[in-house]
Design a protein around this motif. Structure first.
Motif, short mmCIF file in Angstrom:
data_model
loop_
_atom_site.label_atom_id
_atom_site.label_comp_id
_atom_site.label_asym_id
_atom_site.label_seq_id
_atom_site.Cartn_x
_atom_site.Cartn_y
_atom_site.Cartn_z
N ALA A 97 0.81 -1.22 0.00
CA ALA A 97 0.00 0.00 0.00
C ALA A 97 0.84 1.27 0.00
O ALA A 97 0.50 2.26 -0.67
CB ALA A 97 -0.94 0.01 1.19
N GLN A 98 1.95 1.27 0.73
CA GLN A 98 2.80 2.47 0.72
C GLN A 98 3.32 2.75 -0.68
O GLN A 98 3.35 3.90 -1.13
CB GLN A 98 3.97 2.29 1.68
CG GLN A 98 3.59 2.39 3.14
CD GLN A 98 4.78 2.10 4.04
OE1 GLN A 98 5.35 1.01 4.00
NE2 GLN A 98 5.16 3.06 4.85
N GLY A 99 3.75 1.70 -1.36
CA GLY A 99 4.21 1.87 -2.73
C GLY A 99 3.11 2.35 -3.65
O GLY A 99 3.32 3.21 -4.51
N TYR A 100 1.91 1.80 -3.47
CA TYR A 100 0.77 2.20 -4.31
C TYR A 100 0.43 3.66 -4.09
O TYR A 100 0.18 4.41 -5.06
CB TYR A 100 -0.43 1.32 -3.99
CG TYR A 100 -1.66 1.64 -4.80
CD1 TYR A 100 -1.79 1.19 -6.11
CD2 TYR A 100 -2.70 2.39 -4.26
CE1 TYR A 100 -2.92 1.48 -6.86
CE2 TYR A 100 -3.83 2.69 -5.01
CZ TYR A 100 -3.94 2.23 -6.30
OH TYR A 100 -5.07 2.52 -7.05
N ILE A 101 0.40 4.09 -2.83
CA ILE A 101 0.11 5.49 -2.54
C ILE A 101 1.18 6.39 -3.14
O ILE A 101 0.88 7.46 -3.69
CB ILE A 101 -0.04 5.71 -1.03
CG1 ILE A 101 -1.29 5.00 -0.51
CG2 ILE A 101 -0.09 7.19 -0.69
CD1 ILE A 101 -1.47 5.04 0.99
N THR A 102 2.44 5.97 -3.05
CA THR A 102 3.52 6.73 -3.67
C THR A 102 3.27 6.91 -5.16
O THR A 102 3.41 8.01 -5.72
CB THR A 102 4.87 6.02 -3.44
OG1 THR A 102 5.11 5.92 -2.03
CG2 THR A 102 6.01 6.77 -4.10
N ASP A 103 2.89 5.84 -5.84
CA ASP A 103 2.62 5.91 -7.27
C ASP A 103 1.43 6.81 -7.58
O ASP A 103 1.46 7.57 -8.56
CB ASP A 103 2.34 4.50 -7.82
CG ASP A 103 3.57 3.61 -7.81
OD1 ASP A 103 4.69 4.13 -7.94
OD2 ASP A 103 3.39 2.38 -7.69
N LYS A 104 0.39 6.75 -6.76
CA LYS A 104 -0.78 7.59 -6.99
C LYS A 104 -0.45 9.07 -6.81
O LYS A 104 -0.97 9.93 -7.55
CB LYS A 104 -1.91 7.19 -6.04
CG LYS A 104 -2.46 5.80 -6.28
CD LYS A 104 -3.15 5.65 -7.63
CE LYS A 104 -4.48 6.34 -7.66
NZ LYS A 104 -5.21 6.08 -8.94
N VAL A 105 0.42 9.38 -5.86
CA VAL A 105 0.84 10.78 -5.69
C VAL A 105 1.63 11.23 -6.91
O VAL A 105 1.43 12.35 -7.41
CB VAL A 105 1.67 10.93 -4.40
CG1 VAL A 105 2.34 12.30 -4.34
CG2 VAL A 105 0.77 10.75 -3.17
N VAL A 106 2.52 10.39 -7.41
CA VAL A 106 3.28 10.75 -8.61
C VAL A 106 2.34 10.98 -9.79
O VAL A 106 2.51 11.93 -10.56
CB VAL A 106 4.32 9.66 -8.94
CG1 VAL A 106 4.93 9.89 -10.32
CG2 VAL A 106 5.42 9.65 -7.89
#
Length: 337
Positions: free
Chosen positions: A192-201
């Motif tokens: 989830a942390q990686g997914y949220i990072t991608d969504k912010v990008v």
């Protein structure tokens, strides 16, 4: 990035019995910009907390007010996603699913993460499995009662938990999500942390940002036309002041996983990095760093690779074009590019 104790015990709070902590990786990496000139101005930086971990958004833009407004939009998006994936919030979508065992009409983001999880579950032969929450509860409960134990929980308790583990034991589609067995539970903290990072990008790109570094627990660079490069330093898990290796980062995702930051017993011999197939909690490596096309993939693979042999790690990494650095027990780095 501030360092944290790599001997942080997870049994010190009442919440430990029900919450799988976020994989503590930040102390294992450091970031420095390359000396390449930045044509889009000085960075506008936000630092705070996301999903229980330190976070940072660094935007390079000539208009500071505009950059700050985009950061606020990114924080709004992060808060929205936390209400889906957080295990710390009893009202989150994931917490409700774990309580009730089923969920109607799940959000598109939850389905996207579950779909990615299933892909990586299959890629890693089950080494990545977000249904490990029953194992966490078993270990946390046992070591809360026996903090000085040098042995794992009784095998019968591990077997009981393992009977509730397996991504193939749950069904999900746009109409709903359901666990096959009562007592099953999800933790998406390994992705989830990686997914949220991608969504912010993705949000930054939609607003015209061309250069940024986003760290929402995992790292992703945004460098249009390769104009900016960062150096990601892989730290020595035994000596946080020592950088073992630095690697360049531009438009990739980067994640580091290590059991030292999150341990169950006083001796630090049992960690949060479970093997979902055996119930073990002792990773093969001191730390695992992965660079992949996006942060969610890097996040999940860094979790899975912790308990996989090198040959299997190399095969899985090659199939998705990922780069891997394993810090071995003697401090050597094995580069599996």
């Amino acid at each position: 990035m501030s360092a944290i104790s790599r001997r942080q015990l997870l049994i010190s709070s009442a919440a430990a019995a029900v919450l799988l902590p976020l994989a503590v990786r930040r102390y294992l990496v450091s970031l420095t910009p390359q000396t390449t000139a930045n044509t889009d101005g000085k960075p506008v930086v936000w630092q705070g907390i996301a999903l229980g971990s330190g976070a940072e958004i660094r935007i390079y833009h000539t208009d500071r007010a505009f950059a700050e407004s985009v950061i606020q939009k990114a924080l709004t998006e992060t808060a929205r996603l936390e209400k889906i994936f957080s295990l710390y919030d009893e009202n989150s979508v994931l917490s409700r699913l774990n309580r009730e065992g089923r969920l109607k009409q799940p959000t598109a983001d939850l389905l996207a993460v579950l779909g990615m999880s299933r892909d990586i579950y299959r890629l890693t032969g089950g080494a990545f499995d977000p249904t490990i929450q029953p194992l966490w509860n078993t270990y946390a409960g046992y070591f809360r009662r026996h903090p000085n134990a040098n042995t794992p929980p009784p095998q019968r308790d591990i077997n009981k938990a393992l009977a509730l583990v397996g991504l193939d034991k749950m069904q999900f589609d746009s109409s709903g999500i359901a666990f096959a067995e009562k007592g099953m539970g999800l933790s998406l903290n390994g992705i989830a942390q990686g997914y949220i990072t991608d969504k912010v990008v993705e949000l930054l790109q939609r607003h015209g940002i061309t250069q940024a570094l986003v760290d929402m627990g995992e790292i992703r660079g945004l460098s249009a036309n390769g104009q900016k490069t960062w150096q990601v330093g892989i730290k020595n898990p035994q000596d946080e002041s020592q950088v073992l290796l630095s690697v360049p980062l531009q438009n990739e995702g980067f994640a580091t996983s290590g059991g030292y930051g999150t341990v169950f017993n006083e001796q630090g011999t049992f960690t949060h990095l479970f093997d979902p197939r055996t119930g073990g909690a002792q990773p093969r490596y001191r730390s695992i760093s992965v660079m992949a096309a996006n942060a969610a993939t890097a996040d999940a693979l860094a979790t899975a690779f912790a308990i996989m042999p090198e040959t299997a790690v190399r095969q899985a990494a090659r199939s998705v074009g990922a780069k891997v650095w394993l810090v071995m027990s003697d401090g050597r780095i094995n580069n599996l590019e």
